[in-house]
Motif scaffolding. Structure first.
Motif, PDB file in Angstrom:
ATOM      1  N   SER A   1      -0.166   1.022   8.876  1.00 34.27           N
ATOM      2  CA  SER A   1       0.952   0.155   9.288  1.00 34.27           C
ATOM      3  C   SER A   1       0.616  -0.703  10.496  1.00 34.27           C
ATOM      4  N   LYS A   2      -0.434  -0.364  11.210  1.00 41.44           N
ATOM      5  CA  LYS A   2      -0.805  -1.160  12.383  1.00 41.44           C
ATOM      6  C   LYS A   2      -1.305  -2.544  11.986  1.00 41.44           C
ATOM      7  N   GLU A   3      -1.787  -2.663  10.731  1.00 41.18           N
ATOM      8  CA  GLU A   3      -2.313  -3.952  10.275  1.00 41.18           C
ATOM      9  C   GLU A   3      -1.630  -4.461   9.014  1.00 41.18           C
ATOM     10  N   HIS A   4      -0.818  -3.613   8.371  1.00 49.17           N
ATOM     11  CA  HIS A   4      -0.179  -4.005   7.108  1.00 49.17           C
ATOM     12  C   HIS A   4       1.324  -3.754   7.194  1.00 49.17           C
ATOM     13  N   ASN A   5       2.096  -4.768   6.820  1.00 49.49           N
ATOM     14  CA  ASN A   5       3.546  -4.666   6.907  1.00 49.49           C
ATOM     15  C   ASN A   5       4.165  -3.886   5.750  1.00 49.49           C
TER      16      ASN A   5
ATOM     17  N   LEU B   1     -11.045   3.464   4.980  1.00 51.29           N
ATOM     18  CA  LEU B   1     -11.565   3.471   3.617  1.00 51.29           C
ATOM     19  C   LEU B   1     -10.723   2.583   2.717  1.00 51.29           C
ATOM     20  N   ALA B   2      -9.408   2.732   2.802  1.00 48.44           N
ATOM     21  CA  ALA B   2      -8.504   2.000   1.911  1.00 48.44           C
ATOM     22  C   ALA B   2      -8.477   0.504   2.191  1.00 48.44           C
ATOM     23  N   THR B   3      -8.902   0.111   3.388  1.00 44.04           N
ATOM     24  CA  THR B   3      -8.885  -1.311   3.753  1.00 44.04           C
ATOM     25  C   THR B   3     -10.297  -1.873   3.906  1.00 44.04           C
TER      26      THR B   3
ATOM     27  N   ILE C   1       0.871  -1.179   0.000  1.00 46.24           N
ATOM     28  CA  ILE C   1       0.000   0.000   0.000  1.00 46.24           C
ATOM     29  C   ILE C   1       0.904   1.224   0.000  1.00 46.24           C
ATOM     30  N   VAL C   2       0.753   2.077  -1.000  1.00 51.28           N
ATOM     31  CA  VAL C   2       1.565   3.285  -1.119  1.00 51.28           C
ATOM     32  C   VAL C   2       0.753   4.486  -0.638  1.00 51.28           C
TER      33      VAL C   2
END
Length: 386
Positions: free
Chosen positions: A22-26, A352-354, A5-6
Protein backbone atom coordinates in the motif's frame (compact mmCIF):
# COMPACT_ATOMS: atom_id res chain seq x y z
CA UNK A 1 -6.05 -4.47 -17.12
CA UNK A 2 -7.13 -3.78 -13.57
CA UNK A 3 -4.40 -2.33 -11.31
CA UNK A 4 -5.78 -4.03 -8.21
CA UNK A 5 -3.48 -6.19 -6.06
CA UNK A 6 -5.32 -8.68 -3.84
CA UNK A 7 -3.73 -10.11 -0.69
CA UNK A 8 -5.46 -13.23 0.59
CA UNK A 9 -4.92 -13.89 4.30
CA UNK A 10 -4.97 -11.25 7.06
CA UNK A 11 -2.58 -12.74 9.58
CA UNK A 12 0.64 -11.01 10.61
CA UNK A 13 2.38 -11.80 7.30
CA UNK A 14 -0.61 -10.96 5.09
CA UNK A 15 -1.27 -7.63 6.82
CA UNK A 16 2.44 -6.77 6.68
CA UNK A 17 2.41 -7.55 2.95
CA UNK A 18 -0.67 -5.39 2.41
CA UNK A 19 0.99 -2.56 4.31
CA UNK A 20 4.18 -2.67 2.25
CA UNK A 21 2.24 -2.91 -1.01
CA UNK A 22 0.00 0.00 0.00
CA UNK A 23 2.97 2.34 0.34
CA UNK A 24 3.26 2.43 -3.46
CA UNK A 25 -0.10 1.11 -4.70
CA UNK A 26 -3.51 2.64 -4.05
CA UNK A 27 -5.63 -0.36 -5.06
CA UNK A 28 -4.70 -3.01 -2.48
CA UNK A 29 -7.48 -5.29 -1.25
CA UNK A 30 -6.89 -7.51 1.80
CA UNK A 31 -9.27 -10.47 2.09
CA UNK A 32 -9.83 -12.96 4.90
CA UNK A 33 -12.96 -14.98 5.62
CA UNK A 34 -12.46 -14.86 9.40
CA UNK A 35 -11.15 -11.33 9.86
CA UNK A 36 -7.83 -9.74 10.76
CA UNK A 37 -5.59 -11.98 12.90
CA UNK A 38 -8.41 -14.51 13.20
CA UNK A 39 -6.48 -17.50 11.82
CA UNK A 40 -3.22 -19.00 13.08
CA UNK A 41 -1.81 -15.59 14.02
CA UNK A 42 -4.26 -15.55 16.93
CA UNK A 43 -2.68 -18.81 18.17
CA UNK A 44 0.91 -17.64 17.89
CA UNK A 45 2.96 -17.40 21.06
CA UNK A 46 4.55 -14.40 19.31
CA UNK A 47 8.14 -14.90 20.45
CA UNK A 48 10.49 -12.24 19.06
CA UNK A 49 14.06 -13.56 18.91
CA UNK A 50 17.20 -13.41 16.80
CA UNK A 51 18.99 -16.65 17.79
CA UNK A 52 19.00 -18.57 14.51
CA UNK A 53 21.54 -20.95 13.06
CA UNK A 54 21.36 -19.38 9.58
CA UNK A 55 22.83 -15.96 8.89
CA UNK A 56 20.14 -15.04 6.34
CA UNK A 57 17.28 -15.72 8.76
CA UNK A 58 19.17 -14.14 11.66
CA UNK A 59 19.57 -10.91 9.66
CA UNK A 60 15.86 -10.95 8.84
CA UNK A 61 15.01 -11.60 12.49
CA UNK A 62 17.22 -8.69 13.59
CA UNK A 63 15.59 -6.32 11.10
CA UNK A 64 12.15 -7.51 12.24
CA UNK A 65 13.00 -7.06 15.91
CA UNK A 66 14.07 -3.47 15.23
CA UNK A 67 10.61 -2.82 13.79
CA UNK A 68 8.94 -4.33 16.87
CA UNK A 69 11.20 -2.10 19.01
CA UNK A 70 10.22 0.98 17.00
CA UNK A 71 6.71 1.00 18.51
CA UNK A 72 6.54 -1.34 21.52
CA UNK A 73 3.07 -0.18 22.49
CA UNK A 74 1.65 -0.61 19.00
CA UNK A 75 3.04 -4.12 18.61
CA UNK A 76 2.60 -5.09 22.26
CA UNK A 77 6.33 -5.83 22.37
CA UNK A 78 7.76 -6.87 25.74
CA UNK A 79 11.56 -6.91 25.91
CA UNK A 80 11.91 -9.53 28.64
CA UNK A 81 14.95 -11.28 27.13
CA UNK A 82 15.30 -14.82 25.87
CA UNK A 83 17.40 -17.70 27.18
CA UNK A 84 18.61 -20.64 25.07
CA UNK A 85 19.69 -23.74 27.03
CA UNK A 86 22.00 -25.87 24.90
CA UNK A 87 23.28 -29.37 25.78
CA UNK A 88 27.00 -30.11 25.73
CA UNK A 89 26.81 -32.21 22.55
CA UNK A 90 25.70 -29.14 20.59
CA UNK A 91 28.33 -26.79 21.98
CA UNK A 92 30.45 -26.55 18.81
CA UNK A 93 27.37 -25.60 16.82
CA UNK A 94 26.43 -23.14 19.56
CA UNK A 95 29.84 -21.45 19.59
CA UNK A 96 29.72 -21.01 15.81
CA UNK A 97 26.23 -19.54 16.09
CA UNK A 98 27.13 -17.11 18.84
CA UNK A 99 30.14 -15.83 16.88
CA UNK A 100 28.05 -15.40 13.74
CA UNK A 101 25.28 -13.58 15.60
CA UNK A 102 27.72 -11.31 17.43
CA UNK A 103 29.30 -10.38 14.10
CA UNK A 104 25.82 -9.26 12.99
CA UNK A 105 25.64 -6.94 15.98
CA UNK A 106 23.30 -9.09 18.04
CA UNK A 107 23.84 -9.06 21.79
CA UNK A 108 24.54 -12.69 22.76
CA UNK A 109 25.63 -13.40 26.33
CA UNK A 110 27.19 -16.87 26.65
CA UNK A 111 27.43 -18.63 30.02
CA UNK A 112 28.57 -22.00 31.31
CA UNK A 113 26.05 -23.92 33.41
CA UNK A 114 27.89 -22.86 36.58
CA UNK A 115 27.83 -19.17 35.62
CA UNK A 116 24.21 -19.31 34.47
CA UNK A 117 23.09 -20.97 37.71
CA UNK A 118 24.24 -17.89 39.61
CA UNK A 119 22.38 -15.51 37.28
CA UNK A 120 19.21 -17.46 36.49
CA UNK A 121 18.63 -19.07 39.86
CA UNK A 122 15.23 -20.49 38.92
CA UNK A 123 16.86 -22.88 36.42
CA UNK A 124 18.13 -26.36 37.24
CA UNK A 125 21.03 -26.83 34.82
CA UNK A 126 23.05 -29.91 34.01
CA UNK A 127 26.84 -30.06 34.05
CA UNK A 128 28.22 -29.20 30.63
CA UNK A 129 25.16 -27.25 29.45
CA UNK A 130 25.48 -23.73 28.12
CA UNK A 131 23.10 -20.82 28.35
CA UNK A 132 22.82 -17.98 25.85
CA UNK A 133 20.91 -14.88 26.88
CA UNK A 134 19.51 -12.42 24.36
CA UNK A 135 18.51 -9.42 26.50
CA UNK A 136 16.90 -7.61 23.56
CA UNK A 137 14.49 -10.42 22.66
CA UNK A 138 11.04 -11.07 24.11
CA UNK A 139 7.49 -11.44 22.88
CA UNK A 140 4.79 -9.31 21.27
CA UNK A 141 1.01 -9.32 20.86
CA UNK A 142 0.14 -11.18 17.63
CA UNK A 143 -3.34 -9.73 17.24
CA UNK A 144 -2.15 -6.19 17.95
CA UNK A 145 0.66 -6.64 15.43
CA UNK A 146 -1.62 -7.74 12.60
CA UNK A 147 -4.03 -4.92 13.39
CA UNK A 148 -1.14 -2.46 13.46
CA UNK A 149 -0.03 -3.43 9.94
CA UNK A 150 -3.62 -3.50 8.69
CA UNK A 151 -4.28 -0.07 10.17
CA UNK A 152 -1.24 1.38 8.44
CA UNK A 153 -2.34 -0.20 5.17
CA UNK A 154 -5.82 1.30 5.54
CA UNK A 155 -4.28 4.75 6.12
CA UNK A 156 -2.61 4.30 2.73
CA UNK A 157 -5.93 3.50 1.07
CA UNK A 158 -6.02 -0.31 1.25
CA UNK A 159 -9.43 -1.94 1.67
CA UNK A 160 -10.51 -5.01 3.64
CA UNK A 161 -13.10 -7.64 2.74
CA UNK A 162 -14.25 -10.23 5.26
CA UNK A 163 -15.12 -12.89 2.70
CA UNK A 164 -14.01 -16.38 1.71
CA UNK A 165 -11.91 -16.85 -1.41
CA UNK A 166 -13.30 -19.82 -3.30
CA UNK A 167 -10.58 -20.09 -5.92
CA UNK A 168 -7.99 -18.12 -7.86
CA UNK A 169 -7.62 -18.46 -11.64
CA UNK A 170 -6.42 -16.65 -14.75
CA UNK A 171 -8.62 -14.83 -17.24
CA UNK A 172 -6.38 -13.54 -19.99
CA UNK A 173 -3.85 -11.24 -18.33
CA UNK A 174 -5.97 -10.75 -15.23
CA UNK A 175 -6.00 -12.77 -12.02
CA UNK A 176 -9.53 -13.65 -10.94
CA UNK A 177 -10.21 -13.97 -7.22
CA UNK A 178 -13.56 -15.69 -6.88
CA UNK A 179 -15.65 -14.94 -3.81
CA UNK A 180 -19.00 -16.42 -2.83
CA UNK A 181 -21.15 -14.01 -4.84
CA UNK A 182 -18.72 -12.13 -7.08
CA UNK A 183 -15.29 -12.22 -8.68
CA UNK A 184 -12.57 -9.59 -8.35
CA UNK A 185 -10.35 -9.17 -11.39
CA UNK A 186 -6.91 -7.99 -10.39
CA UNK A 187 -3.51 -7.38 -11.87
CA UNK A 188 -1.87 -9.56 -9.23
CA UNK A 189 -2.72 -11.68 -6.22
CA UNK A 190 -0.65 -12.65 -3.20
CA UNK A 191 -1.48 -15.71 -1.09
CA UNK A 192 -0.50 -15.47 2.58
CA UNK A 193 -2.81 -18.34 3.36
CA UNK A 194 -0.74 -20.36 5.82
CA UNK A 195 -1.99 -23.92 6.43
CA UNK A 196 -4.91 -23.45 4.00
CA UNK A 197 -2.69 -22.76 0.96
CA UNK A 198 -2.91 -26.20 -0.64
CA UNK A 199 -6.65 -26.32 0.05
CA UNK A 200 -7.10 -23.12 -1.94
CA UNK A 201 -4.75 -24.25 -4.71
CA UNK A 202 -6.59 -27.57 -4.97
CA UNK A 203 -9.91 -25.74 -5.33
CA UNK A 204 -8.23 -23.61 -7.99
CA UNK A 205 -7.42 -26.67 -10.07
CA UNK A 206 -3.69 -26.74 -9.34
CA UNK A 207 -2.30 -30.27 -9.31
CA UNK A 208 1.28 -29.51 -8.31
CA UNK A 209 0.66 -28.56 -4.69
CA UNK A 210 3.31 -27.05 -2.44
CA UNK A 211 5.54 -29.19 -0.16
CA UNK A 212 3.83 -28.14 3.05
CA UNK A 213 2.85 -30.27 6.02
CA UNK A 214 0.20 -29.04 8.43
CA UNK A 215 1.50 -29.87 11.90
CA UNK A 216 -0.38 -29.36 15.18
CA UNK A 217 1.56 -27.72 18.01
CA UNK A 218 -0.07 -27.73 21.45
CA UNK A 219 0.49 -24.81 23.80
CA UNK A 220 -0.10 -25.40 27.52
CA UNK A 221 -0.99 -22.55 29.86
CA UNK A 222 0.06 -22.28 33.49
CA UNK A 223 -0.25 -19.74 36.28
CA UNK A 224 3.19 -19.04 37.71
CA UNK A 225 3.71 -19.42 41.47
CA UNK A 226 4.44 -16.28 43.46
CA UNK A 227 8.24 -16.55 43.35
CA UNK A 228 8.22 -16.60 39.53
CA UNK A 229 5.80 -13.75 38.93
CA UNK A 230 6.78 -10.42 37.44
CA UNK A 231 9.27 -10.01 34.62
CA UNK A 232 10.35 -13.39 33.28
CA UNK A 233 12.36 -14.33 30.16
CA UNK A 234 11.36 -16.45 27.22
CA UNK A 235 13.20 -19.78 27.39
CA UNK A 236 14.13 -22.26 24.65
CA UNK A 237 15.33 -25.53 26.16
CA UNK A 238 17.17 -27.55 23.52
CA UNK A 239 17.80 -30.46 25.89
CA UNK A 240 14.15 -31.07 26.82
CA UNK A 241 12.96 -29.65 23.46
CA UNK A 242 10.52 -27.29 25.12
CA UNK A 243 10.02 -23.57 25.03
CA UNK A 244 8.39 -21.34 27.64
CA UNK A 245 6.99 -17.87 27.24
CA UNK A 246 5.66 -15.55 29.95
CA UNK A 247 2.46 -13.61 29.46
CA UNK A 248 2.06 -10.53 31.58
CA UNK A 249 2.96 -10.78 35.24
CA UNK A 250 1.70 -14.26 36.06
CA UNK A 251 0.87 -16.51 33.10
CA UNK A 252 3.20 -18.96 31.43
CA UNK A 253 2.82 -20.59 28.00
CA UNK A 254 4.62 -23.83 27.13
CA UNK A 255 5.22 -25.37 23.73
CA UNK A 256 7.45 -27.96 22.11
CA UNK A 257 10.36 -27.61 19.66
CA UNK A 258 10.63 -31.36 19.14
CA UNK A 259 11.08 -32.00 15.42
CA UNK A 260 8.83 -35.07 15.72
CA UNK A 261 5.83 -32.75 15.92
CA UNK A 262 6.79 -31.25 12.57
CA UNK A 263 6.60 -34.66 10.89
CA UNK A 264 2.85 -34.89 11.53
CA UNK A 265 0.61 -33.91 8.61
CA UNK A 266 -3.10 -33.33 9.15
CA UNK A 267 -6.06 -31.92 7.25
CA UNK A 268 -6.37 -28.25 8.30
CA UNK A 269 -10.12 -28.48 7.79
CA UNK A 270 -10.36 -31.31 10.33
CA UNK A 271 -7.79 -30.57 13.03
CA UNK A 272 -7.70 -32.66 16.19
CA UNK A 273 -8.23 -30.17 19.01
CA UNK A 274 -7.54 -32.66 21.80
CA UNK A 275 -4.31 -32.93 23.77
CA UNK A 276 -3.81 -36.18 25.64
CA UNK A 277 -3.31 -36.41 29.37
CA UNK A 278 -0.03 -38.26 28.72
CA UNK A 279 1.29 -35.32 26.67
CA UNK A 280 0.39 -32.83 29.39
CA UNK A 281 1.94 -35.05 32.08
CA UNK A 282 5.16 -35.61 30.12
CA UNK A 283 5.48 -31.93 29.28
CA UNK A 284 4.90 -30.89 32.88
CA UNK A 285 7.54 -33.34 34.09
CA UNK A 286 10.13 -31.84 31.75
CA UNK A 287 9.08 -28.32 32.71
CA UNK A 288 9.42 -28.92 36.44
CA UNK A 289 12.72 -30.74 35.99
CA UNK A 290 14.09 -27.57 34.39
CA UNK A 291 12.27 -25.03 36.58
CA UNK A 292 11.58 -26.79 39.91
CA UNK A 293 9.45 -23.99 41.33
CA UNK A 294 6.91 -24.60 38.56
CA UNK A 295 5.79 -27.63 40.62
CA UNK A 296 3.70 -25.05 42.48
CA UNK A 297 2.22 -23.67 39.25
CA UNK A 298 -1.45 -23.96 38.43
CA UNK A 299 -2.29 -25.67 35.15
CA UNK A 300 -4.89 -23.57 33.31
CA UNK A 301 -5.71 -24.85 29.85
CA UNK A 302 -4.29 -25.57 26.40
CA UNK A 303 -4.86 -24.72 22.77
CA UNK A 304 -3.45 -26.04 19.49
CA UNK A 305 -1.86 -23.95 16.76
CA UNK A 306 -1.02 -25.28 13.29
CA UNK A 307 2.33 -24.82 11.54
CA UNK A 308 2.68 -24.85 7.75
CA UNK A 309 6.01 -26.67 7.60
CA UNK A 310 8.26 -26.94 4.55
CA UNK A 311 10.99 -29.62 4.26
CA UNK A 312 13.71 -27.21 5.42
CA UNK A 313 11.39 -25.34 7.80
CA UNK A 314 11.78 -22.01 6.03
CA UNK A 315 9.23 -20.02 3.98
CA UNK A 316 8.34 -20.26 0.32
CA UNK A 317 8.31 -16.77 -1.21
CA UNK A 318 7.85 -17.18 -4.93
CA UNK A 319 5.68 -16.81 -8.00
CA UNK A 320 3.24 -19.61 -8.85
CA UNK A 321 3.83 -19.20 -12.57
CA UNK A 322 5.46 -22.64 -12.66
CA UNK A 323 2.15 -24.26 -11.65
CA UNK A 324 0.06 -22.19 -14.05
CA UNK A 325 -0.81 -19.09 -12.02
CA UNK A 326 1.10 -16.21 -13.55
CA UNK A 327 1.05 -13.01 -11.44
CA UNK A 328 0.07 -15.00 -8.36
CA UNK A 329 2.62 -15.06 -5.54
CA UNK A 330 2.93 -16.88 -2.24
CA UNK A 331 4.42 -16.12 1.15
CA UNK A 332 3.69 -19.42 2.90
CA UNK A 333 5.36 -22.40 4.58
CA UNK A 334 6.35 -20.20 7.48
CA UNK A 335 7.19 -23.20 9.68
CA UNK A 336 6.68 -21.51 13.02
CA UNK A 337 8.80 -18.44 12.16
CA UNK A 338 6.06 -16.40 10.54
CA UNK A 339 5.18 -14.00 13.33
CA UNK A 340 8.66 -13.00 14.42
CA UNK A 341 9.73 -12.47 10.79
CA UNK A 342 6.48 -10.88 9.60
CA UNK A 343 7.75 -7.28 9.38
CA UNK A 344 10.47 -8.35 6.94
CA UNK A 345 8.48 -11.09 5.22
CA UNK A 346 5.80 -8.59 4.23
CA UNK A 347 8.44 -6.36 2.67
CA UNK A 348 10.04 -9.28 0.80
CA UNK A 349 6.72 -10.55 -0.55
CA UNK A 350 5.76 -7.04 -1.61
CA UNK A 351 9.02 -6.65 -3.52
CA UNK A 352 8.51 -10.00 -5.25
CA UNK A 353 4.97 -9.09 -6.31
CA UNK A 354 6.10 -5.73 -7.71
CA UNK A 355 9.21 -7.05 -9.53
CA UNK A 356 11.70 -5.37 -7.21
CA UNK A 357 15.07 -6.89 -6.42
CA UNK A 358 16.06 -8.11 -2.98
CA UNK A 359 19.13 -10.13 -2.07
CA UNK A 360 17.13 -12.57 0.08
CA UNK A 361 14.46 -13.60 -2.41
CA UNK A 362 16.68 -16.16 -4.14
CA UNK A 363 16.90 -18.26 -0.96
CA UNK A 364 13.15 -18.82 -0.63
CA UNK A 365 12.26 -20.06 -4.11
CA UNK A 366 10.02 -23.09 -4.44
CA UNK A 367 12.51 -24.71 -6.82
CA UNK A 368 15.07 -25.21 -4.03
CA UNK A 369 13.30 -28.39 -2.95
CA UNK A 370 13.50 -30.05 -6.38
CA UNK A 371 17.06 -28.84 -6.85
CA UNK A 372 18.11 -29.84 -3.34
CA UNK A 373 19.71 -26.41 -3.04
CA UNK A 374 18.39 -25.16 0.29
CA UNK A 375 21.03 -23.40 2.39
CA UNK A 376 19.05 -23.70 5.59
CA UNK A 377 20.07 -25.92 8.47
CA UNK A 378 18.95 -26.34 12.04
CA UNK A 379 20.02 -27.83 15.35
CA UNK A 380 19.65 -31.58 14.89
CA UNK A 381 16.36 -32.85 16.25
CA UNK A 382 15.12 -29.35 17.13
CA UNK A 383 12.28 -27.66 15.26
CA UNK A 384 11.84 -23.94 14.47
CA UNK A 385 15.35 -22.92 15.56
CA UNK A 386 16.89 -23.11 12.07
Amino acid sequence: MERIIVVVGAGSTGTSTAYHLSKEHNDVILIDKAGIAAGMTAYSTAVVRTHYSNEIVARMALDSRKIFESDPKGFGFNKVGMIQIVPEELKEHLFENVNMLRNLGINEELYSSKEASEIFKFLRLKDGEYVVNEPDSGYADPVATANYFAGEAFKNGAKFLKEEVIRVYKNGKNVCVELKDRTIEAEKAVLCTNVWTNTLLSRSGIKGLLPIKVSPHPVLMFKRPGKLRGKFPVIADLYYKNYYRPDGESLFFGGSIDVELDKIDIDPEKPNQQVSYDYILSYTERLTERIPEMKEAGYQDYYIGLYDNTPDEEPIIDSLEAVGLENVYVGVGLSGHGFKLSPVLGNLISKLATSQEDQYLKYFKLSRFKENSSIFKAYEGIGTVG
